[in-house]
Motif scaffolding. Structure first.
Motif, PDB file in Angstrom:
ATOM      1  N   TYR A 179      -8.004   3.033 -32.789  1.00  0.00           N
ATOM      2  CA  TYR A 179      -7.893   1.017 -32.574  1.00  0.00           C
ATOM      3  C   TYR A 179      -7.168   0.803 -33.770  1.00  0.00           C
ATOM      4  O   TYR A 179      -5.760  -0.050 -33.857  1.00  0.00           O
ATOM      5  CB  TYR A 179      -9.518   0.278 -32.485  1.00  0.00           C
ATOM      6  CG  TYR A 179      -9.010  -1.453 -32.366  1.00  0.00           C
ATOM      7  CD1 TYR A 179      -8.862  -1.681 -31.660  1.00  0.00           C
ATOM      8  CD2 TYR A 179      -8.765  -1.545 -33.950  1.00  0.00           C
ATOM      9  CE1 TYR A 179      -8.507  -3.166 -31.589  1.00  0.00           C
ATOM     10  CE2 TYR A 179      -8.643  -3.618 -34.065  1.00  0.00           C
ATOM     11  CZ  TYR A 179      -7.893  -3.839 -32.715  1.00  0.00           C
ATOM     12  OH  TYR A 179      -8.171  -5.347 -32.701  1.00  0.00           O
ATOM     13  N   PHE A 180      -7.475   0.939 -35.153  1.00  0.00           N
ATOM     14  CA  PHE A 180      -6.923   1.112 -36.260  1.00  0.00           C
ATOM     15  C   PHE A 180      -5.365   1.895 -36.857  1.00  0.00           C
ATOM     16  O   PHE A 180      -4.113   1.173 -37.221  1.00  0.00           O
ATOM     17  CB  PHE A 180      -7.743   0.679 -37.738  1.00  0.00           C
ATOM     18  CG  PHE A 180      -8.330  -0.342 -38.087  1.00  0.00           C
ATOM     19  CD1 PHE A 180      -8.086  -1.715 -38.011  1.00  0.00           C
ATOM     20  CD2 PHE A 180      -9.533  -0.692 -37.691  1.00  0.00           C
ATOM     21  CE1 PHE A 180      -8.728  -2.489 -38.012  1.00  0.00           C
ATOM     22  CE2 PHE A 180     -10.574  -1.478 -37.427  1.00  0.00           C
ATOM     23  CZ  PHE A 180      -9.921  -2.806 -37.850  1.00  0.00           C
TER      24      PHE A 180
ATOM     25  N   VAL B 228      -3.285  -0.854 -23.909  1.00  0.00           N
ATOM     26  CA  VAL B 228      -1.703  -0.157 -24.487  1.00  0.00           C
ATOM     27  C   VAL B 228      -0.888   0.325 -23.375  1.00  0.00           C
ATOM     28  O   VAL B 228      -0.124   0.626 -23.340  1.00  0.00           O
ATOM     29  CB  VAL B 228      -2.094   0.231 -26.230  1.00  0.00           C
ATOM     30  CG1 VAL B 228      -0.283   1.291 -26.061  1.00  0.00           C
ATOM     31  CG2 VAL B 228      -1.826  -0.151 -27.065  1.00  0.00           C
TER      32      VAL B 228
ATOM     33  N   THR C  99     -12.725   3.439 -33.480  1.00  0.00           N
ATOM     34  CA  THR C  99     -12.042   2.481 -34.856  1.00  0.00           C
ATOM     35  C   THR C  99     -11.332   3.136 -35.399  1.00  0.00           C
ATOM     36  O   THR C  99     -10.162   2.709 -35.519  1.00  0.00           O
ATOM     37  CB  THR C  99     -13.261   2.398 -35.597  1.00  0.00           C
ATOM     38  OG1 THR C  99     -13.731   3.296 -35.872  1.00  0.00           O
ATOM     39  CG2 THR C  99     -14.058   1.603 -34.931  1.00  0.00           C
ATOM     40  N   GLU C 100     -10.990   4.452 -35.680  1.00  0.00           N
ATOM     41  CA  GLU C 100     -10.083   4.725 -36.088  1.00  0.00           C
ATOM     42  C   GLU C 100      -8.777   5.208 -35.341  1.00  0.00           C
ATOM     43  O   GLU C 100      -7.283   4.927 -35.335  1.00  0.00           O
ATOM     44  CB  GLU C 100      -9.831   6.677 -36.311  1.00  0.00           C
ATOM     45  CG  GLU C 100     -11.029   6.775 -37.805  1.00  0.00           C
ATOM     46  CD  GLU C 100     -10.165   6.356 -38.847  1.00  0.00           C
ATOM     47  OE1 GLU C 100      -8.792   7.354 -39.445  1.00  0.00           O
ATOM     48  OE2 GLU C 100     -10.688   6.078 -39.391  1.00  0.00           O
TER      49      GLU C 100
ATOM     50  N   ILE D  79      -3.524   2.171 -33.844  1.00  0.00           N
ATOM     51  CA  ILE D  79      -2.454   1.286 -33.324  1.00  0.00           C
ATOM     52  C   ILE D  79      -2.283  -0.346 -33.462  1.00  0.00           C
ATOM     53  O   ILE D  79      -1.028  -0.323 -33.788  1.00  0.00           O
ATOM     54  CB  ILE D  79      -3.149   1.118 -31.488  1.00  0.00           C
ATOM     55  CG1 ILE D  79      -3.576   2.296 -30.832  1.00  0.00           C
ATOM     56  CG2 ILE D  79      -2.203  -0.222 -30.557  1.00  0.00           C
ATOM     57  CD1 ILE D  79      -3.806   2.278 -30.352  1.00  0.00           C
ATOM     58  N   VAL D  80      -3.522  -1.022 -33.814  1.00  0.00           N
ATOM     59  CA  VAL D  80      -3.106  -1.976 -34.361  1.00  0.00           C
ATOM     60  C   VAL D  80      -3.214  -2.427 -36.253  1.00  0.00           C
ATOM     61  O   VAL D  80      -2.614  -3.238 -37.274  1.00  0.00           O
ATOM     62  CB  VAL D  80      -4.326  -2.549 -34.015  1.00  0.00           C
ATOM     63  CG1 VAL D  80      -3.826  -2.926 -32.945  1.00  0.00           C
ATOM     64  CG2 VAL D  80      -5.717  -2.948 -34.796  1.00  0.00           C
ATOM     65  N   GLY D  81      -3.222  -1.556 -36.849  1.00  0.00           N
ATOM     66  CA  GLY D  81      -3.687  -1.690 -38.597  1.00  0.00           C
ATOM     67  C   GLY D  81      -2.286  -1.312 -39.245  1.00  0.00           C
ATOM     68  O   GLY D  81      -1.287  -1.851 -38.284  1.00  0.00           O
ATOM     69  N   ALA D  82      -2.079  -1.407 -40.526  1.00  0.00           N
ATOM     70  CA  ALA D  82      -1.060  -2.259 -41.673  1.00  0.00           C
ATOM     71  C   ALA D  82      -0.165  -0.659 -41.019  1.00  0.00           C
ATOM     72  O   ALA D  82       1.281  -1.029 -41.501  1.00  0.00           O
ATOM     73  CB  ALA D  82      -0.865  -1.941 -42.964  1.00  0.00           C
ATOM     74  N   VAL D  83      -0.787  -0.018 -41.282  1.00  0.00           N
ATOM     75  CA  VAL D  83       0.417   1.455 -40.369  1.00  0.00           C
ATOM     76  C   VAL D  83       0.099   2.036 -39.319  1.00  0.00           C
ATOM     77  O   VAL D  83      -0.807   3.312 -39.028  1.00  0.00           O
ATOM     78  CB  VAL D  83       0.470   2.704 -41.332  1.00  0.00           C
ATOM     79  CG1 VAL D  83       0.903   3.604 -41.887  1.00  0.00           C
ATOM     80  CG2 VAL D  83      -0.416   1.932 -42.952  1.00  0.00           C
ATOM     81  N   ALA D  84       0.964   1.262 -38.504  1.00  0.00           N
ATOM     82  CA  ALA D  84       0.885   1.576 -37.057  1.00  0.00           C
ATOM     83  C   ALA D  84       1.100   3.828 -36.590  1.00  0.00           C
ATOM     84  O   ALA D  84       2.113   3.695 -37.293  1.00  0.00           O
ATOM     85  CB  ALA D  84       0.701   0.817 -35.394  1.00  0.00           C
TER      86      ALA D  84
ATOM     87  N   PHE E 227      -5.291  -7.187 -25.133  1.00  0.00           N
ATOM     88  CA  PHE E 227      -3.117  -6.382 -25.344  1.00  0.00           C
ATOM     89  C   PHE E 227      -2.818  -6.799 -24.044  1.00  0.00           C
ATOM     90  O   PHE E 227      -1.718  -7.161 -23.311  1.00  0.00           O
ATOM     91  CB  PHE E 227      -3.514  -5.121 -25.555  1.00  0.00           C
ATOM     92  CG  PHE E 227      -3.532  -4.715 -26.733  1.00  0.00           C
ATOM     93  CD1 PHE E 227      -2.558  -4.611 -27.902  1.00  0.00           C
ATOM     94  CD2 PHE E 227      -4.371  -4.225 -26.440  1.00  0.00           C
ATOM     95  CE1 PHE E 227      -3.176  -4.283 -28.669  1.00  0.00           C
ATOM     96  CE2 PHE E 227      -4.726  -3.019 -28.281  1.00  0.00           C
ATOM     97  CZ  PHE E 227      -4.314  -3.972 -29.010  1.00  0.00           C
TER      98      PHE E 227
END
Lengths: 344, 734
Positions: free
Chosen positions: B395-396, B571, B392-393, B398-403, B665
């Protein structure tokens, strides 16, 4: 041996079918490739209406904003998407800053000030389409069962009676939670704001990854109180969950949803037509048909009666230029990690 | 050798002459290119492109094809010919790829001076049918040449197979994955350096050990590792218990048990999590019940390690079962009988004979459970609470608020090294022993039945688990028929009608919102499944039966794509296959490829486990009798591999339908997948339609699996698969 024969037959059948798909090339002219980050039904309806009006063939897929931004980045050398419609403005602004999107140059005179503002700070690369207000929701049944008072303000959330009852997303992964962080900092000032965030943090049972997860958990009674965008909460309440929605008394922040044309779009004219269409009052008036209750950006569009009554709400003057910049964001998030922090 | 080479030579020449070199608008099978195969600058074949349309660099890369033709015509000495073929075809492959990378869509990337003027500056699009035909012919001329040099015992089929799989894995696993891993070493301005990597790599968020001495959670790496070991061990144990019950007892409801063990893998991932929340969450049914009647406090215990662990056990036990059942079945009764003849009791027989012979199965089942748990993303997302894990880390990141793709790549490297570790441990445990028990020798034996204690233990683990599975799935089906799952339980068909309505007024029209993605999903997975099986089992065959240089590295590399979380794969596929020479984004083929190469390790593991049991003398007998290795594979090995083939087919079909993170993706407007549709609905809070869709998918997959079982049938290793009667055993011991 019979087994082998059957298998052989099955495999060769598949092998014949396989190349049939192999050399299918994409991209035909006079169409529009869109990624939609709004609700699926809203995406479908808009596409149908747009196709009926213009005759342009729209190929649409729905993806969340984070996923779309990641894909647009990865595809930047040879974009396959023409237009990106919907989702919070933040990732649209990031895309604009990174040069992944281009100015559409459409007429924005009919739009609300906050929508024009989004366009101005992005050099016209993204245009506001709707407004979503940040709020607090609580599960009325669980609240009554526990004998708690309903919260009314941000300050209320710091009370010890809510220990372990509040859920909110982690601003490192969720744009919703970052809006909340920036809102509290703007309402109370940075130092005081972080103190309040830390106190609220004492009551938080989980920092979720996704921004809409806390309200869903509140709907099912997995947490009592959630912080998030009100349009997500309204939707759950309309679906039947016992959620009551509060706009904090000190004032609250908001997000502006955006629409952007991807830099290097192959169907630029169709993309421009799409932008013109989705910011028109005619298009935006269809929202309530599919339970979309955010505030439309066109001045002439009717505001659905279920939408948050922005005239009577205390909205802060959200500073997108400052708090949307990656510099401020990184600083605030680093401070959040150090002072508030996820328990891990 | 020469004959094979000539055939490939002719195919290659045809490809260069009569097939369009580039991607064709509207697809190859529209045959719109036929008329313009020489004249149309877009659809022309390679020779025509080079001679008539100024793409001179294509001619240079095709010269080796002419070279091999000349060699075949004029060189009579076989050894010399083989040498020439190898050298020239290597040059051909290199040149074809080199031109593809140098001249991109927008013109030449390097050596720009060479390409001034004309078509060179205009650039070129991705490879089409012609290019692929030529590449394949060059590849097989190369491998045929190698076999001519005496490599691989001079067996053209084996060397060709090795060559094919190595190049497929290279192009569709290493090439894309390297794109993303390199980002771990990228500094802020795109410079390459180690400091960035070490900063990320040594972060306390990954390696912190605070959970040992205070009430904080540990680093994500430790969390993931602990979870993966527990899941690997748990699923292997449960899988073994199920497999023993299915093969070594006279348990009545065996068929039901088999169905039950399959259902969890055919469930879209988040559904199990949701069902668990409705049962054990703070407001879940069981929690409410315990609170009402036993005054147990309602807590959020589910959110964290235990929630993920239960969900993963539910989801991954079937994989262990699928790997183990074939292996447990395959253990030769004569070995067990020998043990009993030597006065071993049933426990000793199991402990010292049957169990050690099952080791390849156990090791492979554990490895799969471990890797699945490491890369699992849906369950931790829904149930993780504050227990964060690597997947999950990533994933976020890559797509989180701070990529931060550098961080994502670093975490992916951490995850990969743990997988590598597990792989090496597994190798050490198995050692170099032989596990062959399916031999050509006739045996009329019966499997030893389990000793009562062990049988009791199997029942005690498997049956409660089976009941639990039934409850979870009843919940899910129930959820699709009620208005608002977990809150308003009034009966409705509305979700099914919205998703799957059909209009019969003028002809049949599929008006439901789900049909589109449903048909796409079924088409793509039924194409991907047999391909996955072929690639997977072929690889397993090479690994078990053939000896070649770099086999260990090759084996691990086939696991690579499986071990990396889907998000990273997704990705990396965009990064690698969005631009010429291999341009696949937006097509259905990229989805098929990602499924084939992501799921092939299951075919490989299952195949290895099953094949280690087949006695080599069976192959040797066939070869001695004059069959070549292709015939041996077809007539001896494939029929004996029934369960492994079934497992691989089932698993890859199902995984293609239920996988989420990799396809997010890669789905495009024209090719949307069921899971991405379901996730969208869940994000939007429309659980009813999401669960109704999941239920339909589960039923679909179950029917397909049962159909597959019916078609492939059971392999008959012995006249009858019998289990000893208890009384007989007593007599034997007496």
């Amino acid at each position: 041996m019979k087994t082998g024969l059957k298998l052989g037959l099955a495999f060769s059948g598949m092998l014949v079918a396989f190349p049939a798909m192999f050399f299918a090339a994409p991209a035909l002219s006079d169409e529009l490739n869109m990624v939609c980050s709004n609700e699926q039904d809203w995406c479908d309806l808009m596409v149908a209406n747009f196709e009926a009006k213009t005759g342009i063939n729209v190929a649409m897929v729905r993806k969340s904003t984070g996923e779309t931004l990641a894909q647009v980045r990865a595809e930047s050398s040879n974009p396959k998407i023409d237009i990106w419609w919907g989702g919070t403005g933040d990732p649209h602004l990031v895309a604009a800053q990174e040069g992944l999107t281009q100015a559409s140059g459409v007429d924005t005179s009919e739009l609300q000030d906050w929508a024009v503002n989004l366009s101005n700070i992005s050099d016209g690369k993204t245009i506001g389409i709707h407004l979503g207000v940040l709020g607090v929701a609580y599960n009325t049944e669980v609240l009554a069962e526990k004998g708690l008072n309903p919260p009314a303000c941000w300050m209320d959330l710091t009370k010890a009676e809510y220990k372990g009852e509040i859920q909110v997303a982690n601003p490192n992964s969720s744009g919703t939670a970052y809006t909340e962080l920036a809102t509290i900092v703007q309402v109370f000032g940075e130092d005081e704001g972080f103190k309040i965030l830390k106190d609220i943090g004492e009551n938080v049972n989980q920092y979720t990854k996704s921004g809409s997860a806390p309200s869903k958990a509140a709907g099912r009674g997995e947490t009592t109180i959630s912080i998030g965008f009100q349009h997500d909460m309204i939707k759950l309440a309309i679906a039947g969950f016992p959620l009551a929605i509060v706009t904090p008394c000190e004032g609250t922040g908001y997000e502006v949803g955006g629409v952007s044309i991807i830099a290097g779009a192959k169907n630029l004219d169709s993309a421009k037509k799409w932008v013109e269409y989705v910011i028109s009052a005619e298009a935006q008036n269809h929202g309530p048909e599919v339970n979309v209750f955010n505030v439309p950006s066109n001045k002439n569009a009717t505001i659905p009666k279920e939408a948050p009554p922005i005239a009577s709400l205390k909205l802060i003057d959200y500073d997108f230029a400052t708090y949307g910049s990656s510099e401020t964001r990184e600083r605030l998030l680093a401070r959040w990690d150090a002072e508030v922090g996820d328990p891990n | 050798m020469k004959k094979t080479a000539i055939i490939w030579q002719i195919i290659g020449l045809l490809g260069a002459l009569l097939f369009p070199w580039y991607m064709v608008q509207g697809g190859f099978f529209s045959f719109g290119w036929v008329g313009g195969i020489f004249s149309d600058p877009e659809n022309a074949s390679a020779f025509a492109q080079g001679l008539l349309h100024q793409k001179w660099w294509l001619i240079t890369s095709l010269l080796p094809l002419v070279g091999t033709a000349l060699a075949l015509l004029f060189i009579k000495n076989t050894k010399l010919l083989a040498k020439f073929l190898v050298m020239i075809s290597i040059a051909g492959l290199v040149l074809i790829f080199a031109q593809g990378f140098i001249v991109s869509r927008t013109g030449a990337r390097i050596f720009a001076d060479l390409f001034v003027g004309g078509a060179g500056e205009a650039g070129q699009v991705g490879f089409g049918a012609g290019a692929f035909v030529v590449l394949f012919s060059q590849l097989f001329i190369l491998t045929t040449g190698f076999s001519g040099l005496g490599k691989g015992r001079g067996d053209a089929f084996i060397v060709g197979l090795i060559g094919l799989i190595v190049s497929l894995v290279g192009v569709f696993v290493f090439f894309p994955v390297s794109h993303i891993l390199i980002q771990a070493f990228e500094g802020p301005e795109g410079s390459l350096g180690l400091s960035e990597f070490f900063d990320n790599f040594t972060s306390s968020r990954i390696w912190g050990v605070r959970c040992l001495y205070e009430a904080k959670s540990c680093g994500t790496a430790w969390n993931s590792l602990f979870l993966a070991i527990m899941t690997g061990a748990g699923t292997t144990l449960l899988g073994l218990a199920f497999a023993l019950i299915a093969t070594r007892t006279n348990f009545r409801a065996k068929r039901l048990l088999r169905v039950l063990t399959i259902i969890p893998i055919i469930t879209p991932p988040f559904v199990i999590g949701l069902a668990l929340i409705l049962l054990f969450g703070r407001s879940g049914m069981v929690s409410e019940f315990l609170n009402d009647y036993f005054d147990v406090e309602k807590t959020r215990w589910l959110y964290g390690f235990w929630g993920i662990y239960i969900a993963q056990l539910l989801s991954f036990t079937p994989i262990a079962f699928l790997v183990l059942i074939g292996v447990v079945e395959g253990v030769s009764p004569s070995m067990e009988e020998a043990s009993q003849t030597l006065n071993g009791d049933r426990w000793q027989t199991f402990r010292f004979v049957s169990f050690p012979l099952m080791r390849p199965g156990l090791a492979n089942a554990f490895l799969l459970g471990f890797i699945e748990s490491m890369a699992d993303f849906g369950n931790p997302l829904v149930l993780g609470g504050n227990y964060s894990v690597l997947s999950t880390e990533i994933y976020f990141s890559i797509v989180g608020a701070v990529a931060n793709s550098g961080k994502a790549a670093t975490l992916a490297i951490v995850l990969l090294s743990m997988t590598l570790g597990a792989f090496l441990v597994q190798r050490m445990w198995l050692g170099k022993k032989s596990y062959a028990t399916v031999t050509g020798k006739g045996d009329s034996g019966q499997h030893a039945s389990l000793n009562p204690l062990l049988r009791g233990f199997c029942y005690a683990t498997a049956i409660p688990w089976a009941i639990f599975t039934v409850i979870v799935y009843t919940m899910i089906v129930f959820g699709s028929f009620v208005k608002l799952w977990g809150y308003d339980h009034s009966f409705t068909f509305a979700h099914y009608i919205r998703a799957f309505s059909i209009n019969f007024t003028d002809g049949i029209r599929f008006t439901g919102v789900a049909w589109d993605s449903y048909f796409t999903t079924l088409t793509i997975s039924s194409i991907a499944a047999p391909l996955t099986t072929i690639v997977g089992l072929a690889t397993a065959y090479l690994l078990v039966r053939q000896k070649f240089v770099g086999k260990q590295v090759f084996e691990f590399s086939t696991m690579l794509s499986f071990a990396i979380p889907g998000t990273v794969i997704g990705v990396s596929y965009i990064l690698a296959f969005n631009v010429p020479p291999i341009e696949l984004t937006g097509t259905s083929i990229i989805l098929i490829l990602v499924f084939v190469f992501r799921n092939m390790p299951v075919g490989v593991r299952g195949g290895i486990a099953a094949m280690s049991q087949l006695d080599k003398s069976l192959d040797e007998a066939s070869i001695t009798l004059g069959a070549n290795s292709f015939t041996t594979v077809r007539k001896i090995i494939v029929p004996l591999m029934g369960p492994a083939i079934l497992a691989a087919l089932t698993y890859s079909f199902v995984r293609a339908i239920t996988s989420v993170s990799a396809v997010i993706f890669l789905v495009s407007a024209k090719h949307n997948m069921a899971t991405s549709f379901i996730i969208g609905r869940v994000e939007n809070g429309e659980f009813g339609i999401a669960i109704a869709y999941s239920t339909v998918l589960i039923v679909t997959m179950l029917s397909v699996i049962l159909l597959l079982q019916f078609i492939i049938g059971k392999r008959r290793l012995r006249r009858e698969n019998r289990i000893q009667k208890h009384t007989k055993n007593k007599v034997a011991q007496a």
